[in-house]
Each structure stands twice: as C-alpha cells, then as structure tokens.
Design a protein around this motif. Structure first.
Motif, short mmCIF file in Angstrom:
data_model
loop_
_atom_site.label_atom_id
_atom_site.label_comp_id
_atom_site.label_asym_id
_atom_site.label_seq_id
_atom_site.Cartn_x
_atom_site.Cartn_y
_atom_site.Cartn_z
N ASP A 18 9.37 -4.64 -5.41
CA ASP A 18 9.72 -3.40 -6.09
C ASP A 18 10.91 -2.73 -5.38
O ASP A 18 10.80 -2.37 -4.21
CB ASP A 18 8.47 -2.50 -6.03
N GLU B 268 12.03 0.19 -5.58
CA GLU B 268 11.69 1.54 -5.11
C GLU B 268 10.94 1.47 -3.78
O GLU B 268 11.06 2.36 -2.94
CB GLU B 268 10.87 2.27 -6.17
N MET B 269 10.16 0.40 -3.62
CA MET B 269 9.45 0.21 -2.34
C MET B 269 10.45 0.02 -1.20
O MET B 269 10.26 0.54 -0.10
CB MET B 269 8.57 -1.03 -2.50
N LEU C 70 11.98 3.35 -0.43
CA LEU C 70 11.02 4.13 0.35
C LEU C 70 11.06 3.74 1.82
O LEU C 70 11.08 4.60 2.70
CB LEU C 70 9.61 3.90 -0.19
N TRP D 30 -6.95 -8.84 -3.10
CA TRP D 30 -6.40 -7.82 -4.00
C TRP D 30 -5.72 -8.46 -5.20
O TRP D 30 -5.71 -7.92 -6.29
CB TRP D 30 -5.39 -6.96 -3.25
N LYS E 125 18.82 10.93 -5.03
CA LYS E 125 19.18 9.78 -4.17
C LYS E 125 20.33 10.14 -3.25
O LYS E 125 20.43 9.62 -2.13
CB LYS E 125 19.52 8.57 -5.03
N TYR F 269 9.70 11.04 -0.08
CA TYR F 269 10.19 10.69 -1.42
C TYR F 269 9.02 10.27 -2.29
O TYR F 269 8.18 9.48 -1.87
CB TYR F 269 11.19 9.54 -1.31
N PHE G 21 8.32 8.75 -6.20
CA PHE G 21 8.92 8.25 -7.44
C PHE G 21 7.98 8.46 -8.62
O PHE G 21 6.82 8.83 -8.44
CB PHE G 21 9.19 6.75 -7.32
N ARG H 140 6.78 6.08 -10.51
CA ARG H 140 5.70 5.13 -10.28
C ARG H 140 5.28 5.30 -8.83
O ARG H 140 6.11 5.54 -7.96
CB ARG H 140 6.18 3.71 -10.53
N ALA I 167 4.49 3.32 -6.58
CA ALA I 167 5.06 2.34 -5.64
C ALA I 167 4.15 2.15 -4.42
O ALA I 167 4.57 2.35 -3.29
CB ALA I 167 6.48 2.73 -5.21
N LEU J 144 1.54 -0.30 -2.07
CA LEU J 144 1.35 -1.70 -1.71
C LEU J 144 -0.05 -2.09 -2.16
O LEU J 144 -1.04 -1.52 -1.69
CB LEU J 144 1.50 -1.88 -0.20
N GLU J 145 -0.15 -3.06 -3.07
CA GLU J 145 -1.44 -3.33 -3.71
C GLU J 145 -2.43 -4.01 -2.78
O GLU J 145 -3.60 -4.10 -3.08
CB GLU J 145 -1.27 -4.11 -5.01
N TRP J 146 -1.95 -4.52 -1.63
CA TRP J 146 -2.87 -5.18 -0.69
C TRP J 146 -3.39 -4.21 0.35
O TRP J 146 -4.11 -4.60 1.26
CB TRP J 146 -2.19 -6.37 -0.02
N ARG J 147 -3.02 -2.94 0.24
CA ARG J 147 -3.49 -1.94 1.19
C ARG J 147 -4.37 -0.92 0.48
O ARG J 147 -4.08 -0.53 -0.64
CB ARG J 147 -2.30 -1.21 1.82
N HIS K 72 -5.26 -0.80 -7.51
CA HIS K 72 -5.67 -1.18 -8.86
C HIS K 72 -7.02 -0.58 -9.25
O HIS K 72 -7.40 -0.65 -10.41
CB HIS K 72 -5.68 -2.71 -9.02
N ARG L 217 1.43 10.04 1.28
CA ARG L 217 2.31 9.19 2.09
C ARG L 217 3.64 9.90 2.36
O ARG L 217 4.17 9.86 3.46
CB ARG L 217 2.57 7.87 1.35
#
Lengths: 254, 276
Positions: free
Chosen positions: A140, A142-143, A146, A241, B71, B100, B102, B104, B106, B108-111, B153, B167
C-alpha cells in the motif's frame, strides 16, 4: 480440490482396475493396480532408497531457488537498474527448455547430484522471483508514506512493512515452485544418473517392467503432493491473518 | 464526557517528533505536476497561517488539491514555488513531527490493533513502557478497549480508523494531518468519530489540519474552515466558525453560528461550481 474431484479419484482407480482385469490392454503395457501395489510393497526398500534421493535433490533445489529468488526479487524492486538488467536474463533462463539443456549440465557437472539440483533450481526459481516482486510492489503506497512520516529507515520499512506484506504473494509462488522442483530433479535424473526415481523409471522402462514404472510414477507424484501440502500448512501457520481472510473469499487451492 | 484541556501524561522524553503544538504557515505555495501529455497545476497562490493548537478544516470540490496541501505540510511532496513552514522550520523532506491519518486506515493486517498502534513506537524507538502506557491511554480515549488483540479484518471501518488515529497520536505529534479520515464511514459512525475527535483535540491540544468533503463535519470540528476552489486549487475564503472549543454534537448543529457558517460555505462551494 472440490468435492466432485475427490469423488472422481476412486472412479479413476476403478476404470484402471477394470481395464487391467478385463485385459483390454496387454498387462506389459498397463499393469493392474494389484501388480503395482505388489511392487510398492515387495520392493519398498529399493523404492524408498531412490525416493529419498529424489526428495533430497528436490528440497535442496527448492531451498536454493527460494533463497536466490527472494534475494533477486528484493534487489530488483529496490534498484530499477538491476531490474532492467536482470529481467531479460531471467526471462531467457525461463524460456530455454530446461529438458534440452539438461544433458549439457551433465557434461559440465558430471553424474552426481549437482546437475539435478541445478535443473530443479532453474525450474523453481522463476515463480519465486515473479511472485516476490509482485508482493513487494503490491504494498500500500499510503503505508509507505506513513512510514516516511515516522522517520523509518529503509531497512525498517522493509522488515516491518514490505517483507511481511509480500508473503501471501510469495507463498502462492512457492506452491508452484515446489511442485516444479520435483519435475526438475527427475529431468536431471533422466539425462544421467544411477540413483533417484527418474533412474528407477528409466530402468523399469528399459526392462519393460511396467508395474515398477507405475510404482515409480505414483511415488513421484506423491512427493509433489506431499511437498505442496507442507507448503500450504507452513503458509497457514506463518500467515494466520491471511488464511482467515482467504477462507471467506473462497479461493482455496486444496 | 467533559474533559479539561490539559496534558494527561508527562511529556515523553527524547522521542523524535514529539512536542507541544506547532504552527503551520504556507506562503504563496504552488504545485505543478508535469506529465508527458500536459502540465497540471494542482495548487496556486495558497497562503494559510495556522496557529499552534488550532483546528483548521479544509473543504472544496474533488480535485482541488486538498490532499496535496496536506502532503506538502508533511513533506511528502515538494512545492513548485512558495514556502511551507512547520513549527517555524522550512519543510524540505518527510517530517517526523506530525501524525497522519488517511481515508483508508492503512493498517498492517498481520498485526493486532495494539501492535498496529505500537508500530509508530517501534520505528521511532520510543521507550516500550512509555509507548505502552500512551497506547493504553489512547485506546481508552477512543473507546478501543477490549479490541487490543483484534486483527484489522475483525474490526469495523470505524474501529479501524480509531486504530489509525491512535497510531497517529502515539508520539504526541505537534501537528495532526487528517485526509478525509471519516469519508468511508457510515453517517452514524461518522458523527461518533466527530464527537471523539473534538474531545481528543481538546485533550491533546495538538494542531489539526483536516481535509473533508462534509461541510457539517468541518464546521462542527474546526476553529476555521478553509474553502478551496477547483483546479488549480486556491483559497476562496477562510471562515471563522466562532463556536466554543467544547461542542456537543446535536446542540452545536442547532446553533445559529453553525447554521450561518454552514450555509455560507455551501453558498461558496455552490457558487464555485456554478461558475465552473
């Protein structure tokens, strides 16, 4: 695999058995399931010894392909110069028929384990690189912005964000690569070997020993299936996940 | 739900990018993007002065360069001309003294939610105990309690955006930049988030720049609302809202100041698009 495909497996076995039992085809062309099973049990020691050789070559080739492939992908994603230089070479290595250059490797590297591993690496390497490059690029944006505002060093962004984000893509490449690695090892054995399942099949073919030939084929396929399942289990354990998301989106492969 | 405007934790020591609220100043800023086919002017002649601790909302039609403006302040983009100052310093590259958010989340889906929040601390090498205490405080403040171990999720859109907000605030940034943070949420969740953001802003005292499409969100939250014109984006007018800092949602929406400001902004935006 879907429900209907599972139920077709015994059906295929029945067809095979009927063909053999009714002697529709000569037994020396297609052996009966019973004869094949007989060889599998009576020659178990002999088959096991050669199975181990092929498995060993496959795993070593696969491991090298993964390490080299992942490293190549990382370098390519971080340097467009390297990407432009490496991509044509990779593509060439991929389109050259490995079966056609296999004899050359035997000339270069002898009858030992080296040419088998080299062919397994060459075959398994491409899906690893492609999937890893895709994964690293799919992060991503945006990631990344960030992490820039967090003052992340490039290695921090890589370790904490880019690499983990690329793993689902990598694993789909690994599943393809591991089954191809089996093919690579066997091709290597075909062109010059005195051990391994490729050698077993060639010997059986020469002696018109079709039950042994079929037994070798079965074991060979089994190696591929088992390794594929191992990679899938590793994926589920390492990326829980991702697996939980995938279950809902119904793209299960097995 | 009233909270005095005060610091609730001792100042985090030696964390890069932490500090009291900072001001933002843009002077005659222009941004031009060059592509093969044509040059696009995203922003031209934008001047804006944001005081430390002030809440400024930016509204305008799509493609007026609102996000570009944020930005620029973050240093993720460089102005083609003009000056951007953050905390009195010229912005030349990505700034670390900001948070910041956004549209979305954004994440991290594994955290887990907590570990997503703590990413900020890990990268900035904050003292783990301090970071954890601060995270717990933010989790309580945003109503994320009980969801610390949930994965993205498993969270609703509103919950995900709360994690992103925590965050962004973990290192007590002098400036919080928000790019349509609630744009993807349903109306009810959005109202809730607005009320929470108002409270969080009063509690932390940080400077906030909020880009939004919603006029009522802008007027409800901000001290001042910047109305922008379509491409090339310029500042049409800056409206002083003139409401007290502490705002009850439904009470505020009924106030004459709110109605007047909202109606005025709607006119400006309508006039702009009619002219277009």
């Amino acid at each position: 695999m879907s429900q209907s495909a599972l139920s077709k497996r015994p059906a295929a076995l029945v067809v095979w058995w009927v063909i053999a039992a009714a002697e529709l085809i000569e037994a020396y062309l297609v052996p009966s399931p019973g004869a094949t099973l007989d060889v599998l049990t009576s020659k178990a020691g002999y088959l096991w010894q050669h199975t181990w050789v092929t498995t060993y070559e496959t795993l070593l080739g696969f491991a090298i392909a993964v390490v080299v492939g992942v490293l190549a992908a990382v370098v390519m994603v971080y340097s467009s110069t390297v990407e432009r230089t490496l991509y044509p070479i990779l593509l060439f290595a991929q389109v050259v028929p490995k079966i056609a250059i296999a004899p050359l490797f035997v000339v270069w590297l002898g009858f030992g384990i080296a040419p088998k591993i080299l062919i397994a690496v060459l075959i398994a390497f491409f899906p690893v690189v492609i999937s890893m490059v895709t994964g690293l690029k799919a992060v991503d944006p945006e990631m990344l912005q960030l992490s820039a505002t967090m003052g992340a060093k490039p290695w921090q962004t890589f370790v904490k964000i880019r690499f983990p984000a690329s793993l689902p893509h990598l694993f789909s490449g690994l599943k393809v690569a591991v089954t191809l690695a089996v093919t690579g090892a066997v091709v290597g054995e075909f062109v010059g070997a005195n051990e391994g399942l490729g050698y077993v099949i060639l010997q059986a073919n020469g002696n018109l020993d079709t039950p042994m030939l079929f037994a070798g084929l079965l074991v060979m396929s089994l190696i591929g299936v088992v390794l594929f399942v191992v990679v899938e289990i590793a994926e589920k354990l390492l990326l829980p996940w991702h697996a939980s998301r995938r279950d809902t989106s119904a793209t299960t492969t097995f | 739900m009233t909270m005095p405007k005060q610091q609730t934790t001792p100042r985090v020591p030696a964390v890069a990018g932490a500090g009291p609220a900072a001001g933002v100043r843009l002077t005659d800023v222009a941004v031009r993007f060059r592509s093969k086919k044509r040059d696009v002017t995203a922003l031209s002649d934008v001047s804006l002065d944001v005081a430390p601790g002030e809440f400024v909302a930016i509204v305008g039609p799509s493609g007026c360069g609102k996000s570009t403006l944020l930005k620029l302040v973050a240093g993720l983009l460089t102005a083609s001309s003009g000056d951007v100052l953050l905390g009195g310093e010229r912005v030349t590259g990505p700034r670390h003294d900001i948070g910041y958010v956004f549209q979305r989340a954004a994440l991290l889906e594994w955290r887990s939610a907590l570990r997503n929040i703590l990413l900020q601390a890990e990268i900035r090498r904050m003292e783990p105990a301090v970071a954890r205490a601060r995270a717990d405080e933010l989790i309580r403040m945003t109503g994320l309690g009980g969801f610390e171990d949930a994965y993205p999720h498993e969270l609703s859109g509103g919950m995900q955006q709360r994690v992103a907000l925590c965050r962004a605030l973990l290192h007590e940034p002098p400036v919080l930049l928000m790019d349509e943070p609630f744009g993807a949420l349903d109306a009810l969740t959005r109202e809730q988030m607005n009320t929470e953001l108002n409270r969080i802003w009063r509690t932390t005292g940080t400077t906030v720049l909020l880009v939004t499409h919603s006029i009522s969100e802008a007027v409800y939250l901000a001290d001042r609302v910047v109305v922008m014109s379509p491409r090339p984006g310029t500042v049409t007018e800056i409206i002083e809202v003139g409401l007290p800092a502490e705002r009850d949602y439904s009470e505020t929406l009924g106030r004459p100041e709110f109605r007047a400001a909202a109606a005025h902004i709607r006119d400006l935006l309508g006039a702009v698009s009619a002219h277009d």
